[in-house]
Write a protein that holds these residues in place. Structure first.
Motif, PDB file in Angstrom:
ATOM      1  N   HIS A 169       0.823  -1.207   0.000  1.00 10.23           N
ATOM      2  CA  HIS A 169       0.000   0.000   0.000  1.00 10.23           C
ATOM      3  C   HIS A 169       0.863   1.266   0.000  1.00 10.23           C
ATOM      4  O   HIS A 169       0.572   2.243   0.714  1.00 10.23           O
ATOM      5  CB  HIS A 169      -0.974   0.007   1.179  1.00 10.23           C
ATOM      6  N   LYS A 187     -11.050  -1.514   4.111  1.00  7.50           N
ATOM      7  CA  LYS A 187     -11.570  -2.853   4.409  1.00  7.50           C
ATOM      8  C   LYS A 187     -10.898  -3.923   3.566  1.00  7.50           C
ATOM      9  O   LYS A 187     -10.692  -5.044   4.009  1.00  7.50           O
ATOM     10  CB  LYS A 187     -13.079  -2.881   4.182  1.00  7.50           C
ATOM     11  N   HIS A 188     -10.579  -3.579   2.324  1.00  6.29           N
ATOM     12  CA  HIS A 188      -9.996  -4.545   1.411  1.00  6.29           C
ATOM     13  C   HIS A 188      -8.713  -3.971   0.814  1.00  6.29           C
ATOM     14  O   HIS A 188      -8.500  -2.759   0.783  1.00  6.29           O
ATOM     15  CB  HIS A 188     -10.984  -4.898   0.291  1.00  6.29           C
ATOM     16  N   SER A 189      -7.876  -4.863   0.355  1.00  7.00           N
ATOM     17  CA  SER A 189      -6.618  -4.447  -0.252  1.00  7.00           C
ATOM     18  C   SER A 189      -6.877  -3.801  -1.614  1.00  7.00           C
ATOM     19  O   SER A 189      -7.736  -4.255  -2.379  1.00  7.00           O
ATOM     20  CB  SER A 189      -5.699  -5.664  -0.424  1.00  7.00           C
TER      21      SER A 189
END
Length: 503
Positions: A317, A333-335
Protein backbone atom coordinates in the motif's frame (compact mmCIF):
# COMPACT_ATOMS: atom_id res chain seq x y z
CA UNK A 1 1.64 80.37 -62.47
CA UNK A 2 1.30 76.71 -63.25
CA UNK A 3 0.22 75.32 -66.62
CA UNK A 4 -3.46 75.21 -65.68
CA UNK A 5 -3.50 78.88 -64.63
CA UNK A 6 -1.63 79.87 -67.78
CA UNK A 7 -4.20 78.09 -69.94
CA UNK A 8 -7.02 79.88 -68.11
CA UNK A 9 -5.37 83.28 -68.71
CA UNK A 10 -4.82 82.57 -72.44
CA UNK A 11 -8.42 81.48 -73.05
CA UNK A 12 -9.96 84.37 -71.08
CA UNK A 13 -7.74 86.84 -72.99
CA UNK A 14 -9.02 85.45 -76.29
CA UNK A 15 -12.60 85.72 -75.02
CA UNK A 16 -12.01 89.39 -74.22
CA UNK A 17 -10.52 89.91 -77.70
CA UNK A 18 -13.58 88.24 -79.23
CA UNK A 19 -11.68 85.34 -80.77
CA UNK A 20 -13.43 82.68 -78.64
CA UNK A 21 -17.01 82.60 -77.51
CA UNK A 22 -17.99 82.24 -73.90
CA UNK A 23 -19.64 78.88 -74.62
CA UNK A 24 -16.47 77.42 -76.16
CA UNK A 25 -14.34 78.79 -73.30
CA UNK A 26 -16.63 77.04 -70.82
CA UNK A 27 -16.11 73.76 -72.66
CA UNK A 28 -12.31 74.19 -72.86
CA UNK A 29 -11.94 75.01 -69.15
CA UNK A 30 -14.74 72.67 -67.94
CA UNK A 31 -16.40 75.59 -66.19
CA UNK A 32 -19.90 77.00 -66.19
CA UNK A 33 -20.90 80.00 -68.30
CA UNK A 34 -21.33 82.05 -65.09
CA UNK A 35 -17.72 81.29 -64.06
CA UNK A 36 -16.37 82.37 -67.47
CA UNK A 37 -18.33 85.64 -67.24
CA UNK A 38 -16.90 86.23 -63.76
CA UNK A 39 -13.35 85.52 -65.05
CA UNK A 40 -13.83 88.02 -67.89
CA UNK A 41 -15.06 90.68 -65.52
CA UNK A 42 -12.09 90.13 -63.18
CA UNK A 43 -9.66 90.09 -66.11
CA UNK A 44 -10.92 93.43 -67.35
CA UNK A 45 -10.54 94.86 -63.84
CA UNK A 46 -7.18 93.50 -62.51
CA UNK A 47 -5.58 91.79 -65.51
CA UNK A 48 -3.97 88.40 -65.27
CA UNK A 49 -4.03 88.61 -61.44
CA UNK A 50 -7.62 87.32 -61.59
CA UNK A 51 -6.31 83.76 -61.81
CA UNK A 52 -4.62 83.97 -58.38
CA UNK A 53 -6.93 82.90 -55.54
CA UNK A 54 -7.63 85.41 -52.84
CA UNK A 55 -6.42 83.10 -50.04
CA UNK A 56 -3.11 82.37 -51.75
CA UNK A 57 -0.18 82.94 -49.38
CA UNK A 58 -2.43 83.29 -46.32
CA UNK A 59 -2.49 80.87 -43.39
CA UNK A 60 -5.81 79.11 -42.82
CA UNK A 61 -7.72 80.42 -39.79
CA UNK A 62 -7.95 76.93 -38.23
CA UNK A 63 -4.25 76.12 -38.59
CA UNK A 64 -2.67 74.53 -35.49
CA UNK A 65 0.03 76.75 -33.93
CA UNK A 66 3.64 75.79 -34.65
CA UNK A 67 4.37 75.55 -30.90
CA UNK A 68 1.84 72.71 -30.52
CA UNK A 69 3.31 70.96 -33.56
CA UNK A 70 6.82 71.10 -32.09
CA UNK A 71 5.57 69.92 -28.69
CA UNK A 72 3.75 66.95 -30.22
CA UNK A 73 6.76 65.99 -32.36
CA UNK A 74 8.94 66.10 -29.25
CA UNK A 75 6.46 63.84 -27.42
CA UNK A 76 6.44 61.40 -30.35
CA UNK A 77 10.24 61.12 -30.25
CA UNK A 78 10.67 60.84 -26.48
CA UNK A 79 7.49 59.39 -24.99
CA UNK A 80 5.04 57.99 -27.56
CA UNK A 81 7.52 56.47 -30.01
CA UNK A 82 5.82 53.04 -30.18
CA UNK A 83 2.17 54.09 -30.62
CA UNK A 84 0.17 54.00 -33.82
CA UNK A 85 -1.46 57.22 -35.02
CA UNK A 86 -4.98 56.56 -33.71
CA UNK A 87 -3.65 55.41 -30.33
CA UNK A 88 -1.33 58.45 -30.28
CA UNK A 89 -4.26 60.84 -30.85
CA UNK A 90 -6.18 59.22 -27.98
CA UNK A 91 -3.22 59.35 -25.57
CA UNK A 92 -2.48 63.00 -26.44
CA UNK A 93 -6.07 63.94 -25.68
CA UNK A 94 -6.22 61.98 -22.41
CA UNK A 95 -2.74 62.57 -20.99
CA UNK A 96 -1.56 65.85 -22.58
CA UNK A 97 -4.93 67.58 -23.21
CA UNK A 98 -3.92 68.11 -26.86
CA UNK A 99 -6.60 67.41 -29.47
CA UNK A 100 -5.16 66.68 -32.92
CA UNK A 101 -6.70 64.71 -35.77
CA UNK A 102 -5.06 61.50 -36.89
CA UNK A 103 -4.25 62.72 -40.42
CA UNK A 104 -2.64 65.86 -39.01
CA UNK A 105 -0.51 63.64 -36.79
CA UNK A 106 0.42 61.58 -39.82
CA UNK A 107 1.89 64.63 -41.56
CA UNK A 108 3.74 65.74 -38.43
CA UNK A 109 5.17 62.26 -37.91
CA UNK A 110 6.28 62.06 -41.55
CA UNK A 111 8.07 65.40 -41.14
CA UNK A 112 10.33 63.87 -38.46
CA UNK A 113 10.55 60.51 -40.30
CA UNK A 114 8.90 58.72 -37.40
CA UNK A 115 5.88 56.64 -38.42
CA UNK A 116 4.92 53.21 -37.12
CA UNK A 117 4.17 51.28 -40.29
CA UNK A 118 1.96 48.22 -40.51
CA UNK A 119 3.37 44.90 -41.65
CA UNK A 120 2.98 44.41 -45.36
CA UNK A 121 2.72 40.83 -46.48
CA UNK A 122 1.39 39.24 -49.59
CA UNK A 123 -2.05 38.05 -48.64
CA UNK A 124 -3.56 34.66 -49.36
CA UNK A 125 -7.15 34.52 -50.54
CA UNK A 126 -9.26 32.87 -47.84
CA UNK A 127 -12.99 32.35 -47.56
CA UNK A 128 -14.66 34.53 -44.95
CA UNK A 129 -16.27 32.70 -42.05
CA UNK A 130 -19.19 34.40 -40.33
CA UNK A 131 -19.22 34.79 -36.55
CA UNK A 132 -21.09 32.31 -34.44
CA UNK A 133 -24.71 33.34 -33.91
CA UNK A 134 -24.69 33.14 -30.10
CA UNK A 135 -22.09 33.62 -27.35
CA UNK A 136 -20.85 30.40 -25.80
CA UNK A 137 -20.99 28.33 -28.98
CA UNK A 138 -17.25 28.66 -29.67
CA UNK A 139 -14.32 30.04 -27.71
CA UNK A 140 -10.91 30.51 -29.33
CA UNK A 141 -7.81 30.09 -27.13
CA UNK A 142 -4.10 30.67 -27.68
CA UNK A 143 -0.96 32.06 -26.06
CA UNK A 144 1.32 34.85 -27.26
CA UNK A 145 4.94 34.95 -25.97
CA UNK A 146 6.19 38.53 -26.26
CA UNK A 147 8.16 41.20 -24.40
CA UNK A 148 4.99 42.71 -22.96
CA UNK A 149 6.79 44.51 -20.12
CA UNK A 150 10.38 44.61 -18.91
CA UNK A 151 13.24 42.81 -20.63
CA UNK A 152 12.01 39.21 -20.35
CA UNK A 153 9.41 37.47 -22.46
CA UNK A 154 6.08 36.59 -20.86
CA UNK A 155 3.07 34.81 -22.29
CA UNK A 156 -0.41 36.30 -22.59
CA UNK A 157 -2.97 33.47 -22.60
CA UNK A 158 -6.33 34.62 -23.94
CA UNK A 159 -9.78 33.21 -24.68
CA UNK A 160 -12.10 35.13 -27.01
CA UNK A 161 -15.75 34.49 -27.80
CA UNK A 162 -16.23 34.00 -31.53
CA UNK A 163 -19.66 35.67 -31.48
CA UNK A 164 -18.98 38.84 -29.46
CA UNK A 165 -15.15 39.07 -29.19
CA UNK A 166 -15.47 39.14 -25.38
CA UNK A 167 -12.00 38.34 -24.08
CA UNK A 168 -10.62 36.65 -20.96
CA UNK A 169 -6.84 36.98 -20.64
CA UNK A 170 -4.00 36.82 -18.13
CA UNK A 171 -0.20 37.04 -18.14
CA UNK A 172 1.96 34.02 -17.20
CA UNK A 173 5.73 33.35 -17.29
CA UNK A 174 5.14 30.87 -20.14
CA UNK A 175 2.38 29.00 -21.94
CA UNK A 176 1.64 26.14 -19.56
CA UNK A 177 -1.21 23.74 -18.90
CA UNK A 178 -1.84 25.35 -15.49
CA UNK A 179 -2.11 28.80 -17.10
CA UNK A 180 -4.57 27.63 -19.77
CA UNK A 181 -6.68 25.90 -17.12
CA UNK A 182 -6.77 29.05 -14.98
CA UNK A 183 -7.97 31.23 -17.87
CA UNK A 184 -10.58 28.62 -18.85
CA UNK A 185 -11.75 28.34 -15.23
CA UNK A 186 -12.12 32.13 -14.91
CA UNK A 187 -14.24 32.13 -18.06
CA UNK A 188 -16.46 29.27 -16.82
CA UNK A 189 -16.93 30.86 -13.38
CA UNK A 190 -17.86 34.19 -14.99
CA UNK A 191 -20.04 33.12 -17.92
CA UNK A 192 -20.70 29.36 -17.66
CA UNK A 193 -19.67 26.24 -19.59
CA UNK A 194 -19.27 26.86 -23.34
CA UNK A 195 -19.82 24.35 -26.13
CA UNK A 196 -16.57 24.13 -28.14
CA UNK A 197 -12.96 25.26 -27.79
CA UNK A 198 -11.11 26.19 -31.02
CA UNK A 199 -7.32 25.84 -30.60
CA UNK A 200 -4.14 25.05 -32.54
CA UNK A 201 -2.42 21.67 -32.51
CA UNK A 202 -0.14 22.43 -29.56
CA UNK A 203 0.57 19.59 -27.16
CA UNK A 204 -1.14 21.41 -24.30
CA UNK A 205 -4.52 20.89 -25.95
CA UNK A 206 -3.90 17.29 -27.00
CA UNK A 207 -2.28 17.73 -30.38
CA UNK A 208 -0.35 15.00 -32.22
CA UNK A 209 2.54 15.03 -29.70
CA UNK A 210 0.35 14.54 -26.60
CA UNK A 211 -2.68 12.83 -28.00
CA UNK A 212 -4.89 11.12 -25.38
CA UNK A 213 -2.95 12.30 -22.31
CA UNK A 214 -3.36 16.07 -22.37
CA UNK A 215 -4.63 17.58 -19.12
CA UNK A 216 -6.61 20.25 -21.00
CA UNK A 217 -8.19 17.60 -23.19
CA UNK A 218 -9.14 15.56 -20.13
CA UNK A 219 -10.61 18.59 -18.32
CA UNK A 220 -12.67 19.58 -21.37
CA UNK A 221 -14.03 16.05 -21.69
CA UNK A 222 -15.11 16.08 -18.02
CA UNK A 223 -16.88 19.42 -18.56
CA UNK A 224 -18.51 18.33 -21.83
CA UNK A 225 -16.53 20.78 -23.99
CA UNK A 226 -15.51 19.64 -27.46
CA UNK A 227 -12.04 20.62 -28.68
CA UNK A 228 -11.67 21.59 -32.36
CA UNK A 229 -8.19 21.83 -33.87
CA UNK A 230 -7.42 24.52 -36.43
CA UNK A 231 -5.45 23.54 -39.53
CA UNK A 232 -3.79 26.97 -39.78
CA UNK A 233 -3.32 30.11 -37.67
CA UNK A 234 -5.77 31.93 -39.95
CA UNK A 235 -8.47 29.46 -38.93
CA UNK A 236 -8.58 30.96 -35.42
CA UNK A 237 -7.94 34.42 -36.79
CA UNK A 238 -10.06 36.19 -34.17
CA UNK A 239 -7.68 35.42 -31.32
CA UNK A 240 -4.65 35.99 -33.58
CA UNK A 241 -5.88 39.48 -34.51
CA UNK A 242 -6.65 40.12 -30.85
CA UNK A 243 -2.99 39.50 -30.04
CA UNK A 244 -2.01 42.02 -32.75
CA UNK A 245 -4.19 44.62 -31.04
CA UNK A 246 -2.80 43.73 -27.61
CA UNK A 247 0.79 44.03 -28.83
CA UNK A 248 0.05 47.29 -30.63
CA UNK A 249 -1.79 49.03 -27.78
CA UNK A 250 -1.14 47.24 -24.50
CA UNK A 251 2.68 47.20 -24.69
CA UNK A 252 3.01 51.03 -24.93
CA UNK A 253 0.44 51.56 -22.18
CA UNK A 254 2.27 49.19 -19.82
CA UNK A 255 5.50 51.07 -20.57
CA UNK A 256 3.92 54.49 -20.03
CA UNK A 257 2.53 53.33 -16.67
CA UNK A 258 5.96 51.94 -15.65
CA UNK A 259 4.62 48.39 -15.16
CA UNK A 260 7.36 45.74 -15.00
CA UNK A 261 5.90 42.80 -13.05
CA UNK A 262 3.20 40.21 -13.78
CA UNK A 263 0.89 41.18 -10.89
CA UNK A 264 0.69 44.84 -11.92
CA UNK A 265 0.34 43.91 -15.61
CA UNK A 266 -2.59 41.57 -14.87
CA UNK A 267 -4.27 44.22 -12.72
CA UNK A 268 -3.96 46.82 -15.49
CA UNK A 269 -5.14 44.34 -18.13
CA UNK A 270 -8.26 43.23 -16.23
CA UNK A 271 -9.31 46.48 -14.56
CA UNK A 272 -8.22 49.16 -17.07
CA UNK A 273 -7.44 47.94 -20.58
CA UNK A 274 -10.24 45.39 -21.13
CA UNK A 275 -13.09 47.43 -19.50
CA UNK A 276 -12.10 50.83 -20.91
CA UNK A 277 -10.88 49.92 -24.38
CA UNK A 278 -11.75 46.37 -25.38
CA UNK A 279 -15.35 46.23 -24.18
CA UNK A 280 -16.21 49.68 -25.57
CA UNK A 281 -14.29 49.58 -28.89
CA UNK A 282 -13.83 45.93 -29.94
CA UNK A 283 -16.61 43.88 -28.34
CA UNK A 284 -19.81 43.54 -30.43
CA UNK A 285 -23.39 42.47 -29.79
CA UNK A 286 -24.57 38.95 -30.57
CA UNK A 287 -27.45 38.01 -32.83
CA UNK A 288 -28.98 35.44 -30.47
CA UNK A 289 -29.19 34.70 -26.76
CA UNK A 290 -26.11 33.23 -25.01
CA UNK A 291 -25.59 29.48 -25.14
CA UNK A 292 -23.51 29.19 -21.96
CA UNK A 293 -24.58 26.36 -19.67
CA UNK A 294 -24.71 27.27 -15.95
CA UNK A 295 -22.27 25.29 -13.83
CA UNK A 296 -24.00 22.47 -12.00
CA UNK A 297 -23.93 22.56 -8.20
CA UNK A 298 -22.58 19.00 -8.27
CA UNK A 299 -19.59 20.05 -10.42
CA UNK A 300 -16.51 21.09 -8.47
CA UNK A 301 -13.92 22.87 -10.63
CA UNK A 302 -11.27 22.13 -8.00
CA UNK A 303 -11.58 18.46 -8.97
CA UNK A 304 -11.45 19.15 -12.72
CA UNK A 305 -9.11 22.09 -13.38
CA UNK A 306 -6.09 20.39 -11.79
CA UNK A 307 -3.15 18.33 -13.04
CA UNK A 308 -4.07 14.66 -12.63
CA UNK A 309 -1.61 11.74 -12.66
CA UNK A 310 -2.03 8.06 -11.87
CA UNK A 311 0.27 5.75 -9.92
CA UNK A 312 0.12 2.02 -9.32
CA UNK A 313 -0.25 0.91 -5.70
CA UNK A 314 2.29 -1.64 -4.46
CA UNK A 315 1.51 -4.71 -2.36
CA UNK A 316 2.43 -2.85 0.84
CA UNK A 317 0.00 0.00 0.00
CA UNK A 318 2.76 2.44 -0.99
CA UNK A 319 3.26 4.41 -4.18
CA UNK A 320 5.95 6.70 -5.58
CA UNK A 321 5.43 10.28 -6.71
CA UNK A 322 7.98 12.99 -7.30
CA UNK A 323 10.93 10.70 -6.49
CA UNK A 324 9.48 10.00 -3.04
CA UNK A 325 7.58 7.11 -1.45
CA UNK A 326 4.20 7.58 0.24
CA UNK A 327 2.16 5.24 2.45
CA UNK A 328 -1.65 5.14 2.44
CA UNK A 329 -2.77 5.78 6.04
CA UNK A 330 -6.54 5.74 5.47
CA UNK A 331 -8.31 2.65 6.90
CA UNK A 332 -9.34 0.25 4.14
CA UNK A 333 -11.57 -2.85 4.41
CA UNK A 334 -10.00 -4.54 1.41
CA UNK A 335 -6.62 -4.45 -0.25
CA UNK A 336 -6.24 -2.08 -3.21
CA UNK A 337 -2.82 -3.39 -4.23
CA UNK A 338 -2.07 -3.23 -7.97
CA UNK A 339 -4.86 -0.66 -8.44
CA UNK A 340 -4.32 2.83 -9.83
CA UNK A 341 -4.52 5.80 -7.51
CA UNK A 342 -5.35 9.29 -8.82
CA UNK A 343 -2.96 12.12 -7.91
CA UNK A 344 -4.37 15.65 -8.12
CA UNK A 345 -1.54 18.14 -8.16
CA UNK A 346 -2.23 21.78 -7.27
CA UNK A 347 0.64 24.23 -7.20
CA UNK A 348 -0.61 25.92 -4.00
CA UNK A 349 -1.71 22.94 -1.87
CA UNK A 350 0.73 20.28 -3.08
CA UNK A 351 -1.11 17.11 -4.11
CA UNK A 352 -3.94 14.91 -2.89
CA UNK A 353 -4.48 11.17 -3.49
CA UNK A 354 -7.89 9.83 -4.50
CA UNK A 355 -9.25 6.34 -5.04
CA UNK A 356 -12.81 5.59 -6.23
CA UNK A 357 -13.80 9.21 -5.60
CA UNK A 358 -12.50 9.17 -2.01
CA UNK A 359 -9.59 11.26 -0.79
CA UNK A 360 -6.96 9.19 1.03
CA UNK A 361 -4.61 10.20 3.79
CA UNK A 362 -1.00 9.59 2.88
CA UNK A 363 2.33 10.08 4.63
CA UNK A 364 5.86 10.20 3.30
CA UNK A 365 8.05 7.13 3.86
CA UNK A 366 11.53 8.07 5.06
CA UNK A 367 13.97 5.55 3.60
CA UNK A 368 17.63 5.32 4.64
CA UNK A 369 19.82 7.31 2.29
CA UNK A 370 22.32 5.51 0.11
CA UNK A 371 26.05 5.88 0.55
CA UNK A 372 27.69 8.51 -1.58
CA UNK A 373 30.27 7.40 -4.13
CA UNK A 374 33.13 8.84 -2.06
CA UNK A 375 31.98 7.07 1.12
CA UNK A 376 31.58 3.86 -0.84
CA UNK A 377 35.18 4.12 -2.08
CA UNK A 378 36.46 4.62 1.47
CA UNK A 379 34.46 1.60 2.62
CA UNK A 380 36.05 -0.58 -0.09
CA UNK A 381 39.52 0.56 0.98
CA UNK A 382 38.76 -0.32 4.60
CA UNK A 383 37.54 -3.76 3.51
CA UNK A 384 40.91 -4.39 1.83
CA UNK A 385 42.74 -3.34 5.00
CA UNK A 386 40.48 -5.64 7.05
CA UNK A 387 41.35 -8.47 4.66
CA UNK A 388 45.05 -8.02 5.56
CA UNK A 389 44.28 -8.64 9.23
CA UNK A 390 42.22 -11.67 8.32
CA UNK A 391 44.83 -13.26 6.00
CA UNK A 392 47.88 -11.96 7.83
CA UNK A 393 49.65 -11.09 4.58
CA UNK A 394 49.66 -8.02 2.37
CA UNK A 395 50.58 -10.12 -0.69
CA UNK A 396 47.67 -12.51 -0.13
CA UNK A 397 45.27 -9.59 0.38
CA UNK A 398 46.62 -7.98 -2.81
CA UNK A 399 46.08 -11.16 -4.85
CA UNK A 400 42.56 -11.71 -3.50
CA UNK A 401 41.35 -8.08 -3.78
CA UNK A 402 43.15 -7.14 -7.00
CA UNK A 403 44.70 -4.04 -5.40
CA UNK A 404 48.44 -3.51 -5.84
CA UNK A 405 50.78 -3.77 -2.85
CA UNK A 406 51.98 -0.17 -3.38
CA UNK A 407 48.40 1.07 -3.08
CA UNK A 408 47.81 -1.02 0.05
CA UNK A 409 50.99 0.33 1.68
CA UNK A 410 49.91 3.89 0.82
CA UNK A 411 46.49 3.31 2.38
CA UNK A 412 48.11 1.89 5.52
CA UNK A 413 50.29 5.01 5.85
CA UNK A 414 47.26 7.30 5.41
CA UNK A 415 45.26 5.43 8.08
CA UNK A 416 48.22 5.52 10.46
CA UNK A 417 48.62 9.29 9.93
CA UNK A 418 45.01 10.49 9.94
CA UNK A 419 42.65 7.57 10.47
CA UNK A 420 39.96 6.34 8.02
CA UNK A 421 39.07 9.94 7.11
CA UNK A 422 42.48 10.30 5.44
CA UNK A 423 41.42 7.69 2.84
CA UNK A 424 39.06 10.22 1.24
CA UNK A 425 40.32 11.62 -2.02
CA UNK A 426 42.10 14.89 -1.37
CA UNK A 427 42.06 17.69 -3.93
CA UNK A 428 45.71 18.43 -4.65
CA UNK A 429 45.84 20.65 -7.73
CA UNK A 430 49.59 21.26 -7.38
CA UNK A 431 50.46 17.53 -7.54
CA UNK A 432 50.30 16.19 -11.09
CA UNK A 433 49.90 12.55 -12.05
CA UNK A 434 53.07 10.74 -13.07
CA UNK A 435 51.62 10.02 -16.55
CA UNK A 436 50.49 13.63 -17.04
CA UNK A 437 52.28 15.74 -19.67
CA UNK A 438 54.87 18.26 -18.51
CA UNK A 439 53.47 21.51 -17.06
CA UNK A 440 55.50 23.68 -19.45
CA UNK A 441 54.05 21.89 -22.49
CA UNK A 442 50.51 22.26 -21.15
CA UNK A 443 51.08 25.98 -20.53
CA UNK A 444 52.33 26.38 -24.10
CA UNK A 445 49.27 24.56 -25.49
CA UNK A 446 46.89 26.67 -23.38
CA UNK A 447 48.60 29.92 -24.40
CA UNK A 448 48.55 29.04 -28.11
CA UNK A 449 44.88 27.97 -27.91
CA UNK A 450 43.89 31.24 -26.25
CA UNK A 451 45.74 33.24 -28.91
CA UNK A 452 44.04 31.23 -31.68
CA UNK A 453 40.66 30.27 -30.15
CA UNK A 454 38.99 29.33 -33.44
CA UNK A 455 41.46 26.56 -34.34
CA UNK A 456 40.43 22.95 -33.73
CA UNK A 457 42.44 20.39 -31.78
CA UNK A 458 44.01 18.85 -34.93
CA UNK A 459 45.11 22.28 -36.24
CA UNK A 460 46.54 23.26 -32.85
CA UNK A 461 48.56 20.04 -32.67
CA UNK A 462 49.99 20.59 -36.19
CA UNK A 463 50.79 24.28 -35.58
CA UNK A 464 52.56 23.53 -32.28
CA UNK A 465 54.66 20.85 -33.95
CA UNK A 466 55.64 23.16 -36.82
CA UNK A 467 56.19 26.38 -34.86
CA UNK A 468 57.45 25.28 -31.43
CA UNK A 469 58.57 21.72 -32.05
CA UNK A 470 56.16 20.34 -29.46
CA UNK A 471 55.23 16.80 -30.39
CA UNK A 472 51.65 16.38 -29.18
CA UNK A 473 48.59 14.59 -30.52
CA UNK A 474 45.14 16.02 -31.13
CA UNK A 475 43.79 13.88 -28.28
CA UNK A 476 46.41 15.35 -25.95
CA UNK A 477 45.30 18.86 -26.89
CA UNK A 478 41.71 17.86 -26.21
CA UNK A 479 42.54 16.50 -22.74
CA UNK A 480 44.37 19.74 -21.84
CA UNK A 481 41.36 21.76 -22.99
CA UNK A 482 39.09 19.68 -20.77
CA UNK A 483 41.35 20.16 -17.74
CA UNK A 484 41.36 23.94 -18.26
CA UNK A 485 37.62 24.25 -19.11
CA UNK A 486 38.21 25.49 -22.65
CA UNK A 487 37.02 22.53 -24.71
CA UNK A 488 34.67 24.59 -26.92
CA UNK A 489 35.30 27.55 -29.21
CA UNK A 490 32.99 29.75 -27.16
CA UNK A 491 34.92 28.98 -23.94
CA UNK A 492 38.27 29.70 -25.62
CA UNK A 493 36.97 32.98 -27.06
CA UNK A 494 35.60 33.97 -23.66
CA UNK A 495 38.93 33.19 -21.98
CA UNK A 496 40.79 35.14 -24.66
CA UNK A 497 38.58 38.19 -24.18
CA UNK A 498 38.97 37.98 -20.40
CA UNK A 499 42.77 37.98 -20.72
CA UNK A 500 42.65 40.95 -23.12
CA UNK A 501 40.44 42.95 -20.73
CA UNK A 502 42.67 42.17 -17.74
CA UNK A 503 45.75 43.20 -19.73
Amino acid sequence: MDSKAQLTVDIIAKVVEGRITIANAAKLLSKSRRSIERYVKRYQKVGIQFVVHGNSGKSPPNKTPASIKKAVQSLIKDKYFDLNLLHLAEQLEVNEQITVKRETLRGWAHDIHHVKRAKRRRGIVRKRRERMAAPGLMMQMDGSPHRWFGDKKHCLIAMIDDATSEVHAEFFPSETTAGCMKVMRDCIETKGVFKTLYVDRAGIFGGPKRCNFSQMQRACEELGIEIIFANSPQGKGRVERAFDTFQDRLVPELRLNNIKDIASANAYLKHVFIPQFWQSRIQVKSKQAPEFTPLSKHTNLDDICVIKDHRKIRNDHTFSYGNKFYLIDSPLKHSIANQKIEIRNTSKKGFTAHFAGRQLKVSEVNEPSKLESEDLAVQKKLEVLALIKKLGSISAASRQSGVSRDTIHRHLRLVKQGGPVALKRQETPDIRHKNCVDKAIEDAVVKFSVEHPHLGQQKVAIKLTEALGIDISAGGVRSMWLRNNMNTTALRVEKSQALQESA
